[in-house]
Scaffold this active site. Structure first.
Site, PDB file in Angstrom:
ATOM      1  N   ARG A 135       8.803   0.924 -33.592  1.00  0.00           N
ATOM      2  CA  ARG A 135       7.734   1.934 -33.624  1.00  0.00           C
ATOM      3  C   ARG A 135       6.333   1.348 -33.399  1.00  0.00           C
ATOM      4  NH1 ARG A 135      10.984   3.744 -37.721  1.00  0.00           N
ATOM      5  NH2 ARG A 135      12.259   5.495 -37.044  1.00  0.00           N
ATOM      6  N   LYS A 180      -3.220   3.290 -22.186  1.00  0.00           N
ATOM      7  CA  LYS A 180      -2.159   4.112 -21.579  1.00  0.00           C
ATOM      8  C   LYS A 180      -1.070   3.167 -21.092  1.00  0.00           C
ATOM      9  CE  LYS A 180      -4.449   8.249 -19.827  1.00  0.00           C
ATOM     10  NZ  LYS A 180      -4.675   9.063 -18.618  1.00  0.00           N
ATOM     11  N   GLU A 229     -10.615   0.532  -7.680  1.00  0.00           N
ATOM     12  CA  GLU A 229     -10.889   1.018  -9.040  1.00  0.00           C
ATOM     13  C   GLU A 229     -12.290   0.569  -9.505  1.00  0.00           C
ATOM     14  OE1 GLU A 229      -8.903   3.185 -10.521  1.00  0.00           O
ATOM     15  OE2 GLU A 229      -6.790   2.640 -10.240  1.00  0.00           O
ATOM     16  N   LYS A 246     -15.057   1.641 -18.234  1.00  0.00           N
ATOM     17  CA  LYS A 246     -13.773   2.132 -18.746  1.00  0.00           C
ATOM     18  C   LYS A 246     -13.785   2.156 -20.277  1.00  0.00           C
ATOM     19  CE  LYS A 246      -9.222   3.036 -18.509  1.00  0.00           C
ATOM     20  NZ  LYS A 246      -8.031   2.667 -17.741  1.00  0.00           N
ATOM     21  N   GLU A 264      -7.739  11.521 -23.806  1.00  0.00           N
ATOM     22  CA  GLU A 264      -7.971  12.396 -22.667  1.00  0.00           C
ATOM     23  C   GLU A 264      -7.938  13.870 -23.036  1.00  0.00           C
ATOM     24  OE1 GLU A 264      -6.334  11.011 -18.958  1.00  0.00           O
ATOM     25  OE2 GLU A 264      -6.486  12.994 -18.080  1.00  0.00           O
ATOM     26  N   ARG A 286     -12.267  11.736 -20.538  1.00  0.00           N
ATOM     27  CA  ARG A 286     -11.494  10.654 -19.922  1.00  0.00           C
ATOM     28  C   ARG A 286     -10.912  11.055 -18.569  1.00  0.00           C
ATOM     29  NH1 ARG A 286      -7.324   6.284 -22.762  1.00  0.00           N
ATOM     30  NH2 ARG A 286      -6.677   5.336 -20.808  1.00  0.00           N
ATOM     31  N   ASN A 320      -9.878   9.925 -13.376  1.00  0.00           N
ATOM     32  CA  ASN A 320      -8.896  10.306 -12.356  1.00  0.00           C
ATOM     33  C   ASN A 320      -9.524  10.618 -11.006  1.00  0.00           C
ATOM     34  OD1 ASN A 320      -6.789  10.025 -14.167  1.00  0.00           O
ATOM     35  ND2 ASN A 320      -6.993  12.123 -14.893  1.00  0.00           N
ATOM     36  N   HIS A 323      -7.529  10.373  -7.817  1.00  0.00           N
ATOM     37  CA  HIS A 323      -6.127  10.177  -8.196  1.00  0.00           C
ATOM     38  C   HIS A 323      -5.231  11.389  -7.944  1.00  0.00           C
ATOM     39  CE1 HIS A 323      -7.632   6.481  -9.872  1.00  0.00           C
ATOM     40  NE2 HIS A 323      -6.451   6.126 -10.320  1.00  0.00           N
ATOM     41  N   HIS A 353      -2.300   9.931  -6.080  1.00  0.00           N
ATOM     42  CA  HIS A 353      -0.933   9.866  -6.616  1.00  0.00           C
ATOM     43  C   HIS A 353       0.061  10.547  -5.679  1.00  0.00           C
ATOM     44  CE1 HIS A 353      -2.181   9.114 -11.079  1.00  0.00           C
ATOM     45  NE2 HIS A 353      -1.934   7.985 -10.433  1.00  0.00           N
ATOM     46  N   HIS A 361      -1.613   1.342  -4.773  1.00  0.00           N
ATOM     47  CA  HIS A 361      -2.328   2.313  -5.605  1.00  0.00           C
ATOM     48  C   HIS A 361      -3.798   2.444  -5.194  1.00  0.00           C
ATOM     49  CE1 HIS A 361      -3.282   4.713  -9.109  1.00  0.00           C
ATOM     50  NE2 HIS A 361      -4.259   3.869  -9.418  1.00  0.00           N
TER      51      HIS A 361
HETATM   52  P1  NAD Z   1       1.177  -5.146  -9.713  1.00  0.00           P
HETATM   53  O1  NAD Z   1       1.244  -5.422 -11.148  1.00  0.00           O
HETATM   54  O2  NAD Z   1       2.436  -4.745  -9.032  1.00  0.00           O
HETATM   55  O3  NAD Z   1       0.597  -6.420  -8.959  1.00  0.00           O
HETATM   56  C1  NAD Z   1       0.475  -6.383  -7.559  1.00  0.00           C
HETATM   57  C2  NAD Z   1       1.215  -7.548  -6.886  1.00  0.00           C
HETATM   58  O4  NAD Z   1       0.448  -8.729  -7.037  1.00  0.00           O
HETATM   59  C3  NAD Z   1       2.579  -7.861  -7.468  1.00  0.00           C
HETATM   60  O5  NAD Z   1       3.456  -8.190  -6.422  1.00  0.00           O
HETATM   61  C4  NAD Z   1       2.332  -9.092  -8.337  1.00  0.00           C
HETATM   62  O6  NAD Z   1       3.458  -9.909  -8.439  1.00  0.00           O
HETATM   63  C5  NAD Z   1       1.226  -9.771  -7.608  1.00  0.00           C
HETATM   64  N1  NAD Z   1       0.310 -10.546  -8.433  1.00  0.00           N
HETATM   65  C6  NAD Z   1      -0.228 -10.160  -9.612  1.00  0.00           C
HETATM   66  N2  NAD Z   1      -1.117 -11.068 -10.033  1.00  0.00           N
HETATM   67  C7  NAD Z   1      -1.130 -12.055  -9.112  1.00  0.00           C
HETATM   68  C8  NAD Z   1      -1.864 -13.262  -8.985  1.00  0.00           C
HETATM   69  N3  NAD Z   1      -2.788 -13.599  -9.877  1.00  0.00           N
HETATM   70  N4  NAD Z   1      -1.617 -14.040  -7.917  1.00  0.00           N
HETATM   71  C9  NAD Z   1      -0.713 -13.666  -6.969  1.00  0.00           C
HETATM   72  N5  NAD Z   1      -0.008 -12.536  -7.023  1.00  0.00           N
HETATM   73  C10 NAD Z   1      -0.219 -11.737  -8.089  1.00  0.00           C
HETATM   74  O7  NAD Z   1       0.125  -3.997  -9.359  1.00  0.00           O
HETATM   75  P2  NAD Z   1      -1.349  -3.656  -9.873  1.00  0.00           P
HETATM   76  O8  NAD Z   1      -2.035  -3.187  -8.668  1.00  0.00           O
HETATM   77  O9  NAD Z   1      -1.957  -4.718 -10.689  1.00  0.00           O
HETATM   78  O10 NAD Z   1      -1.078  -2.417 -10.851  1.00  0.00           O
HETATM   79  C11 NAD Z   1      -0.549  -1.200 -10.367  1.00  0.00           C
HETATM   80  C12 NAD Z   1       0.069  -0.456 -11.527  1.00  0.00           C
HETATM   81  O11 NAD Z   1      -0.912  -0.205 -12.506  1.00  0.00           O
HETATM   82  C13 NAD Z   1       0.660   0.891 -11.151  1.00  0.00           C
HETATM   83  O12 NAD Z   1       1.954   0.987 -11.677  1.00  0.00           O
HETATM   84  C14 NAD Z   1      -0.271   1.889 -11.812  1.00  0.00           C
HETATM   85  O13 NAD Z   1       0.390   3.066 -12.197  1.00  0.00           O
HETATM   86  C15 NAD Z   1      -0.742   1.106 -12.993  1.00  0.00           C
HETATM   87  N6  NAD Z   1      -2.024   1.580 -13.543  1.00  0.00           N
HETATM   88  C16 NAD Z   1      -2.091   1.845 -14.863  1.00  0.00           C
HETATM   89  C17 NAD Z   1      -3.266   2.261 -15.433  1.00  0.00           C
HETATM   90  C18 NAD Z   1      -3.347   2.490 -16.908  1.00  0.00           C
HETATM   91  O14 NAD Z   1      -4.371   2.995 -17.380  1.00  0.00           O
HETATM   92  N7  NAD Z   1      -2.337   2.127 -17.659  1.00  0.00           N
HETATM   93  C19 NAD Z   1      -4.418   2.396 -14.640  1.00  0.00           C
HETATM   94  C20 NAD Z   1      -4.337   2.112 -13.281  1.00  0.00           C
HETATM   95  C21 NAD Z   1      -3.134   1.694 -12.752  1.00  0.00           C
HETATM   96 ZN    ZN Z   2      -5.870   4.167 -10.785  1.00  0.00          ZN
END
Ligand code: NAD
Ligand code: ZN
Length: 364
Positions: A122, A143, A185, A227, A237, A241, A245, A248, A252, A265
């Protein structure tokens, strides 16, 4: 640089700087992560290959017990299957209520590991160690989620981290396309809150793309600050908040229609932000809102035109799956000036559809 996300008892620090991976044990200790209970480090194959040994050896040298879980790189890792896998590893390693789960990676690893931390017993503590530019956004705010085959981020929770430790040195190995995606972003944080910051990005986009440490440190600090401020005012949200978006709603849908492979993304939301800016201008914002949005995103190496083969009906269908879509109306974040947006809770799907069509005609 250091920031605090103000959330009463759940407040937490964000540390941004070079070489923090080596000093992880120091920061963990400083914030009460004990050495009795094992820690689980979650990372993906790519990030793991580059940075896992370094993090683990530093922690072990300081007397921490660690186990690690390495998931495949990419969005597919945000699944219930991987979630269960993490729980199995946590149980076998004897993680208890005093343990912490550490996310070493981008947004995918952060969302997955965070959801495991939210659910295991939990809820146990959770530390974000972002390694992408995009993760300046995803690592702050609590999130966490995994995907269902029918919908992204639909199985999730609010679970704030105990700390965010952002080592900018890790960003040097990011592929250029991921750099640009993450900058989307950063631009978004400017567009919703600060015309000055947008003007600064306009001037410094080349430095950001080249990962100039000074420029990047400032941009990520500013982005995290925007942020953090918004999350502090509206953690769950209820209203405010939602401005995060921006871009987005369309973005999305584009990710979904592209099968989560064609557009990253940040690329999808860049196109979405151009669409939102166009809608803003239609509704009375100065034309500069559209021009500046588009120019700054393009300077960051992002697409501003929707590839013609994206089917408009499919995009509109994907938007209908959105939690906030009802009877041809949707919640949509509309820019009113550079640095300012409003939440329109009654946006007509017809208008959005027209704009999506226009996005295929944008000049790149
Ligand atoms: P990701 O985590 O897939 O990383 C992108 C790619 O880069 C991957 O292939 C990874 O292996 C590689 N990588 C990461 N760090 C590296 C480094 N330092 N050197 C070399 N390669 C590296 O993608 P992302 O763009 O970081 O995140 C996208 C995700 O985040 C989505 O699933 C999205 O829904 C989520 N997201 C969440 C929130 C939230 O508030 N929780 C906000 C925005 C996005
Ligand atoms: Zn985003």
């Amino acid at each position: 640089r250091e920031l605090t996300v103000q959330l009463g008892e759940r407040s937490y620090p964000i540390y941004i700087g070079e070489g923090l991976l080596d000093q992880a044990a120091f920061y963990f200790d400083k914030h009460g992560i004990g050495k009795q209970s094992p820690l689980l480090i979650v990372t993906d194959e790519q990030v793991g290959r580059l940075y896992l040994d370094k993090l683990e050896s530093g922690l072990r040298a300081a007397g921490y017990r660690t186990v690690s879980a390495v998931v495949p790189a990419g969005e597919q890792a945000k699944s219930l299957l991987q979630f269960e896998e993490l729980i199995t590893i946590a149980l076998k390693a004897g993680l208890d209520r005093k343990s912490a789960i550490i996310a070493l990676g981008g947004g995918v690893v952060g969302d997955l590991a965070g959801y495991a931390a939210a659910a295991y017993m939990r809820g146990i503590r959770f530390i974000q160690m972002p390694t992408t530019i995009l993760a300046h956004d995803s690592s702050v705010g609590g999130k966490v989620a995994v995907n269902h085959p029918l919908a992204k981020n639909i199985i999730g929770a609010f679970h704030q981290p105990a700390m965010v430790l952002y080592d900018l040195e890790t960003l040097r190995t990011l592929p250029p396309r991921e750099v640009s995606s993450g900058l989307a972003e950063v631009v978004k944080h400017g567009l919703i809150r600060s015309a000055e910051f947008v003007a600064w990005i306009d001037e410094n986009a080349d430095k950001l793309r080249a990962l100039d440490p000074e420029a990047l440190g400032y941009a990520l600090y500013f982005g995290c600050r925007v942020k953090a401020e918004i999350v502090s005012q509206d953690e769950r949200e209820n209203d405010l908040r939602a401005i995060l978006n921006l871009g987005h709603t369309i973005g999305h849908a584009l990710e979904a229609v592209g099968g989560y492979g064609e557009l990253l993304h940040g690329e999808a939301i860049a196109i979405g932000m151009v669409g939102a800016a166009r809608i803003g201008v239609e509704l009375g914002a100065p034309r500069e809102v559209y021009e500046v949005t588009k120019r700054v995103l393009a300077k960051c190496g992002l697409p501003v035109r929707l590839p013609a083969h994206f089917d408009t009906d499919a995009i509109m269908d994907a938007m209908r799956h959105d939690k906030k879509f009802k009877e041809g109306r949707m919640v949509f974040i509309v820019p009113t000036a550079i640095g300012d947006v409003v939440i329109d809770k009654n946006m007509s799907a017809e208008r959005v559809r027209r704009i999506v069509e226009q996005l295929k005609e944008e000049e790149q």
